[in-house]
Scaffold this active site. Structure first.
Site, short mmCIF file in Angstrom:
data_model
loop_
_atom_site.label_atom_id
_atom_site.label_comp_id
_atom_site.label_asym_id
_atom_site.label_seq_id
_atom_site.Cartn_x
_atom_site.Cartn_y
_atom_site.Cartn_z
N TYR A 12 41.37 47.20 41.48
CA TYR A 12 41.34 45.74 41.52
C TYR A 12 41.09 45.16 40.13
CZ TYR A 12 39.94 41.04 43.01
OH TYR A 12 39.84 39.69 43.17
N ALA A 14 41.57 46.64 37.24
CA ALA A 14 42.72 46.93 36.38
C ALA A 14 43.86 45.95 36.63
CB ALA A 14 43.20 48.37 36.60
N ALA A 15 44.10 45.61 37.87
CA ALA A 15 45.16 44.65 38.20
C ALA A 15 44.85 43.27 37.61
CB ALA A 15 45.34 44.56 39.71
N LYS A 16 43.59 42.85 37.69
CA LYS A 16 43.20 41.55 37.12
C LYS A 16 43.35 41.55 35.61
CE LYS A 16 42.20 39.60 40.98
NZ LYS A 16 43.01 38.50 41.48
N ILE A 45 36.56 32.30 47.54
CA ILE A 45 36.86 31.06 48.24
C ILE A 45 37.03 31.44 49.72
CG2 ILE A 45 38.42 29.08 48.44
CD1 ILE A 45 37.12 29.32 45.64
#
Length: 105
Positions: A12, A14-16, A45
Site C-alpha cells: 500500500y 509503495a503504491a502511494k 473518510i
C-alpha cells in the site's frame, strides 16, 4: 499513508509513493502544455467500505487526528473543486493531504 510506514502495509505504501512520483513526473512533462497534475490524498473518510469499522477503531483514529474528527466526503470534494478551478492554475506536482493533520510529524 506515505508518511506512516506501518508494518504489513508495504504494498500500500509503495503504491502511494508511486502515485506521488508519477504526479511529479507528469507535472513536469505536462506543465509546458498548461496542464497541471496533482494528487489528492485523503485520510480515513468513512464511506461504505468502512461500514464494518468498530467504534473503537474510529475513536482511536480520531484521537490521533489534531482536528479531532473524521474527514467527510465534502472535505475531499472541496479540495478537488479547488484544484479544478482557475484559482489553482499555478499549483502542480503537489500531493494535497486531506486528513486533519493525521500525518503531521
Amino acid at each position: 499513508m506515505l508518511e506512516r510506514s506501518l508494518p504489513r502495509m508495504s504494498a500500500y505504501v509503495a503504491a502511494k509513493a508511486a502515485q506521488h512520483s508519477l504526479t511529479e513526473c507528469w507535472a513536469r512533462a505536462l506543465g509546458p502544455y498548461g496542464i497541471t497534475m496533482n494528487t489528492v490524498a485523503p485520510g480515513w473518510i468513512p464511506v461504505e467500505r468502512h461500514a464494518g469499522a468498530s467504534p473503537e477503531s474510529l475513536a482511536a483514529y480520531v484521537a490521533d487526528v489534531p482536528l479531532r474528527r473524521m474527514g467527510r466526503t465534502e472535505d475531499v470534494a472541496a479540495a478537488v473543486a479547488f484544484l479544478a478551478s482557475p484559482a489553482a492554475d499555478f499549483v502542480t506536482g503537489e500531493r494535497i493531504k486531506i486528513n486533519g493533520g493525521h500525518t503531521l510529524s
